[in-house]
Each structure stands twice: as C-alpha cells, then as structure tokens.
Design a protein around this motif. Structure first.
Motif, mmCIF file in Angstrom:
data_model
loop_
_atom_site.group_PDB
_atom_site.id
_atom_site.type_symbol
_atom_site.label_atom_id
_atom_site.label_comp_id
_atom_site.label_asym_id
_atom_site.label_seq_id
_atom_site.Cartn_x
_atom_site.Cartn_y
_atom_site.Cartn_z
ATOM 1 N N LEU A 126 2.724 -2.475 -3.216
ATOM 2 C CA LEU A 126 1.421 -1.807 -3.290
ATOM 3 C C LEU A 126 0.339 -2.669 -2.638
ATOM 4 O O LEU A 126 -0.581 -2.155 -1.991
ATOM 5 C CB LEU A 126 1.046 -1.537 -4.750
ATOM 6 C CG LEU A 126 1.783 -0.398 -5.469
ATOM 7 C CD1 LEU A 126 1.423 -0.391 -6.952
ATOM 8 C CD2 LEU A 126 1.455 0.956 -4.853
ATOM 9 N N GLN A 127 0.453 -3.983 -2.789
ATOM 10 C CA GLN A 127 -0.581 -4.891 -2.291
ATOM 11 C C GLN A 127 -0.598 -5.017 -0.778
ATOM 12 O O GLN A 127 -1.549 -5.559 -0.212
ATOM 13 C CB GLN A 127 -0.392 -6.275 -2.926
ATOM 14 C CG GLN A 127 -0.715 -6.299 -4.407
ATOM 15 C CD GLN A 127 -0.385 -7.635 -5.056
ATOM 16 O OE1 GLN A 127 -0.530 -8.679 -4.444
ATOM 17 N NE2 GLN A 127 0.063 -7.589 -6.296
ATOM 18 N N THR A 128 0.442 -4.510 -0.093
ATOM 19 C CA THR A 128 0.498 -4.642 1.368
ATOM 20 C C THR A 128 0.311 -3.305 2.085
ATOM 21 O O THR A 128 0.547 -3.207 3.285
ATOM 22 C CB THR A 128 1.852 -5.252 1.799
ATOM 23 O OG1 THR A 128 2.923 -4.395 1.373
ATOM 24 C CG2 THR A 128 2.052 -6.628 1.190
ATOM 25 N N PHE A 129 -0.130 -2.287 1.355
ATOM 26 C CA PHE A 129 -0.299 -0.968 1.980
ATOM 27 C C PHE A 129 -1.523 -0.960 2.887
ATOM 28 O O PHE A 129 -2.615 -1.343 2.482
ATOM 29 C CB PHE A 129 -0.433 0.107 0.905
ATOM 30 C CG PHE A 129 -0.579 1.501 1.457
ATOM 31 C CD1 PHE A 129 0.405 2.048 2.263
ATOM 32 C CD2 PHE A 129 -1.690 2.276 1.162
ATOM 33 C CE1 PHE A 129 0.297 3.333 2.776
ATOM 34 C CE2 PHE A 129 -1.817 3.566 1.653
ATOM 35 C CZ PHE A 129 -0.815 4.090 2.469
ATOM 36 N N GLY A 130 -1.326 -0.508 4.137
ATOM 37 C CA GLY A 130 -2.423 -0.530 5.108
ATOM 38 C C GLY A 130 -3.100 0.806 5.331
ATOM 39 O O GLY A 130 -3.970 0.935 6.186
ATOM 40 N N GLY A 131 -2.693 1.838 4.594
ATOM 41 C CA GLY A 131 -3.321 3.145 4.734
ATOM 42 C C GLY A 131 -2.568 4.052 5.695
ATOM 43 O O GLY A 131 -1.579 3.662 6.319
ATOM 44 N N VAL A 132 -3.039 5.296 5.806
ATOM 45 C CA VAL A 132 -2.444 6.287 6.704
ATOM 46 C C VAL A 132 -3.498 6.710 7.727
ATOM 47 O O VAL A 132 -4.675 6.410 7.593
ATOM 48 C CB VAL A 132 -1.923 7.524 5.927
ATOM 49 C CG1 VAL A 132 -0.773 7.140 5.011
ATOM 50 C CG2 VAL A 132 -3.038 8.185 5.123
ATOM 51 N N LYS A 133 -3.037 7.405 8.753
ATOM 52 C CA LYS A 133 -3.949 7.790 9.834
ATOM 53 C C LYS A 133 -5.015 8.775 9.337
ATOM 54 O O LYS A 133 -4.720 9.691 8.569
ATOM 55 C CB LYS A 133 -3.156 8.438 10.965
ATOM 56 C CG LYS A 133 -2.163 7.497 11.642
ATOM 57 C CD LYS A 133 -1.274 8.269 12.594
ATOM 58 C CE LYS A 133 -0.108 7.411 13.064
ATOM 59 N NZ LYS A 133 0.934 8.195 13.706
ATOM 60 N N ARG A 134 -6.229 8.580 9.794
ATOM 61 C CA ARG A 134 -7.359 9.465 9.520
ATOM 62 C C ARG A 134 -7.685 9.562 8.030
ATOM 63 O O ARG A 134 -8.212 10.567 7.558
ATOM 64 C CB ARG A 134 -7.157 10.865 10.106
ATOM 65 C CG ARG A 134 -7.117 10.915 11.620
ATOM 66 C CD ARG A 134 -7.929 12.087 12.182
ATOM 67 N NE ARG A 134 -9.328 12.028 11.778
ATOM 68 C CZ ARG A 134 -10.038 13.107 11.467
ATOM 69 N NH1 ARG A 134 -9.496 14.303 11.502
ATOM 70 N NH2 ARG A 134 -11.308 12.988 11.119
ATOM 71 N N ARG A 135 -7.358 8.531 7.256
ATOM 72 C CA ARG A 135 -7.792 8.452 5.870
ATOM 73 C C ARG A 135 -8.496 7.113 5.690
ATOM 74 O O ARG A 135 -7.870 6.067 5.650
ATOM 75 C CB ARG A 135 -6.620 8.568 4.878
ATOM 76 C CG ARG A 135 -5.757 9.814 5.006
ATOM 77 C CD ARG A 135 -6.582 11.097 4.900
ATOM 78 N NE ARG A 135 -5.744 12.285 4.785
ATOM 79 C CZ ARG A 135 -5.138 12.904 5.798
ATOM 80 N NH1 ARG A 135 -5.252 12.421 7.027
ATOM 81 N NH2 ARG A 135 -4.422 13.995 5.604
ATOM 82 N N PHE A 136 -9.826 7.140 5.679
ATOM 83 C CA PHE A 136 -10.649 5.938 5.524
ATOM 84 C C PHE A 136 -10.268 4.888 6.565
ATOM 85 O O PHE A 136 -10.104 3.712 6.281
ATOM 86 C CB PHE A 136 -10.502 5.366 4.098
ATOM 87 C CG PHE A 136 -11.746 4.635 3.617
ATOM 88 C CD1 PHE A 136 -12.837 5.349 3.155
ATOM 89 C CD2 PHE A 136 -11.811 3.259 3.629
ATOM 90 C CE1 PHE A 136 -13.983 4.685 2.709
ATOM 91 C CE2 PHE A 136 -12.947 2.587 3.192
ATOM 92 C CZ PHE A 136 -14.030 3.308 2.729
ATOM 93 N N SER A 137 -10.112 5.341 7.819
ATOM 94 C CA SER A 137 -9.800 4.439 8.921
ATOM 95 C C SER A 137 -11.102 3.788 9.409
ATOM 96 O O SER A 137 -12.036 4.496 9.781
ATOM 97 C CB SER A 137 -9.143 5.201 10.071
ATOM 98 O OG SER A 137 -7.947 5.816 9.631
#
Length: 442
Positions: free
Chosen positions: A291-302
């Motif tokens: 969980l601590q290394t999740f970088g997000g997904v495209k077009r979500r709070f980029s």
C-alpha cells in the motif's frame, strides 16, 4: 490456439485497451481498430506492438475472433463484415468473463472510485502473489499462472451483469448515467442483481445509504469509519505526506497502515483492499508494505508543477468525485488556494445533478467552467455551462480556449482540471501560457 487473432473493435476504449493488453500477455495475436484521434490509452498498445487500424470492413478476416466494444452495435462496418462472413463476434464483457473464470476473481464496482480502488488492489496483490488485472484507465496485465484476477466492473447499461466474480467491492451507489437509469432505485436494482452473482463475499462501504440496501446470498462485509463496520479505520492521521490509521476487523486491531494517498475516499479504498487480503488469509505486513508504494492511476489526481503552480488532472465528472478531489487537494496543500476548472460531461448529467454540482464546486476557492462536453448518445438540449455557473455561490466563470487569461491571476495555487471529456486541452493551453511567461521556473 496461441495463433488465434483477436481483433478489438474500439480498441482505444479504456476497458478494451486493457483487455487487449491482457490477451497479448496471454500469448495471443492482437490487433484492433478505432478513430484516428490520439487517446492516452494507445501509448501502451503501441509499446507492445499491437496494431491500431482505422475502421474498415477489410480488416476482418476468416478465423479471427472479433471483440466488440460496448459502444459498437451490429451496424458498425467491421462487426457487420464479421457477421456476413460468419466470423466469431464476442462482446467485451463476455470475453472478460471467460478470461477471469480460471482465477480467484475480484470485481470492483461502484458509482465512484472504481478505477482508483481497482488500481490500488491490483498493485497490492501483485506484490504478494501473481495477479492479472484490468483497470479502467486502460491498464491491463495478463499472467496465465496468476492466482488473482482483479477487474473494474462497470455498471453502465448493466454491463457488469456478465460477471460472476468470487468477490465484489461496492465502493458506493449513487445516481449517475441519467441517459440510461431512470432513478436511484433502478441503479440499486442493477447492483443488487450483480451482488446476487457473487460467489464468496461482498465488501461494501458501510456508510453508503444506498449500498446498505443490498442483499445477497454470500457474506457482506462493511468497511468504513463507523463502529458498526466489520472493517474499520480508527485513529486516522491525515498529513501532507498521506494518511495513516489503525485497522480493526471484527473488533480486532490488526495493525497500523499507511498510504501515500490523500482524501478520506482513499482511506476507504484502502480498507476494501485490506479486507480482501484478510479474507484471502494474506499476511498483513506485506499488504501494508505494498500500500505504501502505490503511485496512483492515470487521470486520478495526476500532478505536475509548472512555474509556481501545482496542476492536477482528474477524471472527476460527478459531484461526489469533485468533492473527493477537492478534499484530497486540501489535505496535501493546506496553505494554497484551490481553483477548480471543471468541464461538465453530458447535458443529461449536468441537468439532472445541477444543484449537486454547484454545491460540490463551491468547496473550491474559485471556479471556472468550460462548455459542456456532450455525448454522441444525447441531444444538446437547452442547458449551458453558464446555467451551472449561475448556481455556484462563488460564481463559475466560463472559460474558452481562445482566452485562458483569467487563470493567470493566480499564483502559488493549486489548479484542478476536472472532467471526463477533453478538459486536458484546456490544461495544456494553460501550461503553455505559463511556460511562455515563466521559461526558467519549471
């Protein structure tokens, strides 16, 4: 079987491109067709050598399997060609249902937060066990030896009823897609129908009044911030670095978890992921680590920084999503002014949720609107962005590409470009002006 060719009609769609990538990973020959206009999904397709062709009846050859995107009917030139030649045609949800059948499948459904939660779940499980996944930002990965198959389950036109997953996450249930659903009861009915197809267990946000009405033939585990939730976050700390919280499952403290994510909704998304891992008897420590290394997904709070501005690109196109995005920005940048630049998506949604949009946008310090991005499925109607702007207490000025100068009045602020259409062209125009004015500050 490995030599079989899959031809995807509408391959640039987010779900279609992800499924095409999965089939490529499985060893099949994959190609597809779509409009010429560049979309953010095609980069990954091109990177792995998947051919993208213009729509043409001659693309269809005997022996292929033609995969029809949800937006395409039998009158599409390629699908018509396939039917005339008696070439196999399969709908996108039907192929996805076939693909996941050999794995422990976990669907993520909900009116909002599907893509972010699917991405977080796929990332976390992938670090612990072999996992295939289909994320609604166009990301897909296939591993024939996978234990888990994580996928986004879309409620639009009840498409998710093609799936019978082992587990289902329901992030929330809200009224959306007014061009298809008659009202909230119709939406609840669709989710109820899908819930009854689940094989092992369902995870539902406990504080959602509509999701709470769902009943099913498998255990339903609620997650949230309330003492009545089966999976609960307590002692929450939200900082400019992310969020941390203790997790209780069935009133037992299983440890403190941290996520580099912002906004209350991302705490809830994390609880769903932790709950699934717990039910699958995965150790809690590796879940926390992933969980601590999740970088997000495209077009979500980029995010990106241009000159002295923070620019955020987000897919938010519903009032609840707008609220969540602004909440996340406030957490990460508590000392900066937050400016919303919102492109309303579809005339039907804008009209149906007008007051809710105004209330959500009022959470920003300043609001700008672009013209409504209409859908090919609807008529334009009499509504305009100015009508929405007039309902916003702070006022919502309408921007045009020809005059982005009002945005230059802000300094050291957070500019959130939100929408499901082509709001990125406004963002790009703004960035270009900033870069021109501040060539040495990037």
């Amino acid at each position: 079987m490995e030599n079989k060719i899959y031809h995807f009609v509408g391959i640039k769609g987010t779900g279609m491109s992800a499924l095409a990538l999965i089939m490529k990973d499985f060893g099949y020959e994959v190609q597809g067709s779509d409009i010429d206009k560049y979309t953010f999904t095609q980069r990954e397709l091109e990177k792995v050598g998947i051919k993208i062709l213009p729509f043409d009846a001659d693309n269809i050859k005997p022996g292929m399997t033609v995969v029809a995107g949800n937006a395409f009917k039998d009158d599409n030139v390629e699908i018509k060609s396939a039917l005339d030649q008696k070439v196999e045609v399969i709908k996108y949800p039907e192929l996805l249902a076939q693909v996941m059948s050999d794995y422990t499948s976990i669907g993520v459904a909900g009116s909002h937060g599907k893509t972010s939660t699917t991405g977080l779940l796929a990332h976390t499980l992938s670090g612990i066990a072999k996992t295939s996944y289909l994320i609604g930002d166009g990301t897909g990965k296939g591993d024939k030896d996978a234990k888990f198959f994580v996928f986004e389950a879309d409620e639009y036109r009840r498409h998710f009823l093609a799936y019978s997953p082992d587990y289902l996450v329901i992030t929330n249930i809200d009224y959306d897609h007014p061009d298809y659903y008659s009202g909230i009861d119709d939406v609840i009915d669709a989710f109820e129908s899908e819930a009854r197809k689940v094989k092992k267990g369902i995870f539902i946000w406990g504080e959602d009044k509509h999701a709470g009405k769902i009943s099913a033939d498998v255990p339903i585990y609620s997650y949230g911030l309330d003492d009545s939730d089966y999976i609960q976050a307590k002692n929450i700390k939200r900082t400019v670095k992310g969020s941390s919280f203790d997790v209780y499952i069935d009133n037992e403290n299983i440890g403190n978890f941290e996520v580099p994510l912002f906004g209350e909704h991302n705490i809830l998304n994390s609880l769903a992921v932790i709950g699934i891992g717990h039910m699958e008897k995965l150790d809690h420590d590796p879940i926390n680590k992933e969980l601590q290394t999740f970088g997000g997904v495209k077009r979500r709070f980029s995010e990106k920084n241009v000159a002295d501005m923070v620019i955020i690109d987000d897919y938010a196109h519903h009032p609840q999503e707008i609220k969540a995005t602004i909440d996340a920005a406030r957490q990460k940048y508590p000392d900066r002014e937050v400016v919303a630049i919102f492109q309303p998506h579809t005339y039907t949604r804008t009209l149906a949720l007008m007051d809710d949009f105004a209330e959500a946008l009022d959470l920003a310090d300043e609001v700008f609107l672009t013209d409504i991005f209409g859908s090919i499925r609807e008529k334009q109607g009499d509504i305009t962005s100015k009508d929405l702007g007039d309902k916003i207490n702070k006022g919502g000025r309408v921007l045009t590409l020809e005059d982005m100068s009002p945005l230059l009045d802000f300094h050291n602020a957070v500019m959130i470009f939100m929408g499901a259409g082509d709001v990125q062209k406004y963002e790009l125009a703004y960035e270009q002006i900033l870069s021109t004015l501040n060539p040495n500050q990037q």
